[in-house]
Design a protein around this motif. Structure first.
Motif, PDB file in Angstrom:
ATOM      1  N   ASN A  31       2.817   3.870  -6.613  1.00 31.01           N
ATOM      2  CA  ASN A  31       1.875   4.000  -5.504  1.00 31.01           C
ATOM      3  C   ASN A  31       1.082   2.712  -5.338  1.00 31.01           C
ATOM      4  N   SER A  32       0.517   2.543  -4.157  1.00 29.61           N
ATOM      5  CA  SER A  32      -0.323   1.379  -3.866  1.00 29.61           C
ATOM      6  C   SER A  32       0.400   0.075  -4.213  1.00 29.61           C
TER       7      SER A  32
ATOM      8  N   LYS B  92       2.069  -3.597  -4.114  1.00 31.05           N
ATOM      9  CA  LYS B  92       1.570  -4.894  -3.657  1.00 31.05           C
ATOM     10  C   LYS B  92       2.755  -5.830  -3.432  1.00 31.05           C
TER      11      LYS B  92
ATOM     12  N   ARG C 295      -1.578   3.576 -11.148  1.00 26.46           N
ATOM     13  CA  ARG C 295      -0.828   3.528  -9.884  1.00 26.46           C
ATOM     14  C   ARG C 295       0.608   4.000 -10.051  1.00 26.46           C
TER      15      ARG C 295
ATOM     16  N   GLY D 172       0.789  -1.216   0.000  1.00 22.53           N
ATOM     17  CA  GLY D 172       0.000   0.000   0.000  1.00 22.53           C
ATOM     18  C   GLY D 172       0.826   1.274   0.000  1.00 22.53           C
TER      19      GLY D 172
END
Length: 125
Positions: free
Chosen positions: A84-85, A87, A67, A15
């Motif tokens: 970003n974000s 995983k 993202r 995240g």
């Protein structure tokens, strides 16, 4: 000689965000398409994003669209990838690539004149 040197990798929580950079030397940076790829252990190299010489045109893989953001600063001979974000499955070595040619399509397919040595990005769960 030509060098592409990536930096900015590291450990980030799921995240979270990270920005990796790639500094080019020994070439006329503004004449090259630039791109980012990644390769996880046991997997094939994966295209992520590409950018035109001026930065006006950008292309993304479906897996990172929305993202990740690719950008470049021709005055600094540098291309960036803002992520970003993130995983856990995006843990990989991230590479930049440079290609000089008539269109952006070949570099998206992995055709490149130069590759960097990579920077490790680890996303913890």
């Amino acid at each position: 000689q030509v060098q592409l040197v990536e930096s900015g990798g590291g450990l980030v929580q799921a995240g979270g965000s990270l920005r990796v950079s790639c500094v080019a030397s020994g070439l006329t940076f503004s004449k090259y398409y630039m791109a980012w790829f990644r390769q996880a252990p046991g997997k094939e190299r994966e295209f992520l994003a590409a950018i035109s010489m001026s930065g006006v045109v950008t292309k993304y893989s479906d897996s990172v669209k929305g993202r990740f953001t690719i950008s470049r600063d021709n005055a600094k001979n540098t291309v960036y990838l803002q992520m970003n974000s993130l995983k856990p499955e995006e843990t990989a070595v991230y590479y930049c690539a440079a290609y000089i040619g008539p269109s952006i399509t070949p570099i998206m397919r992995g055709v490149s004149d130069y590759w960097g040595q990579g920077t490790q990005v680890t996303v913890s769960s």
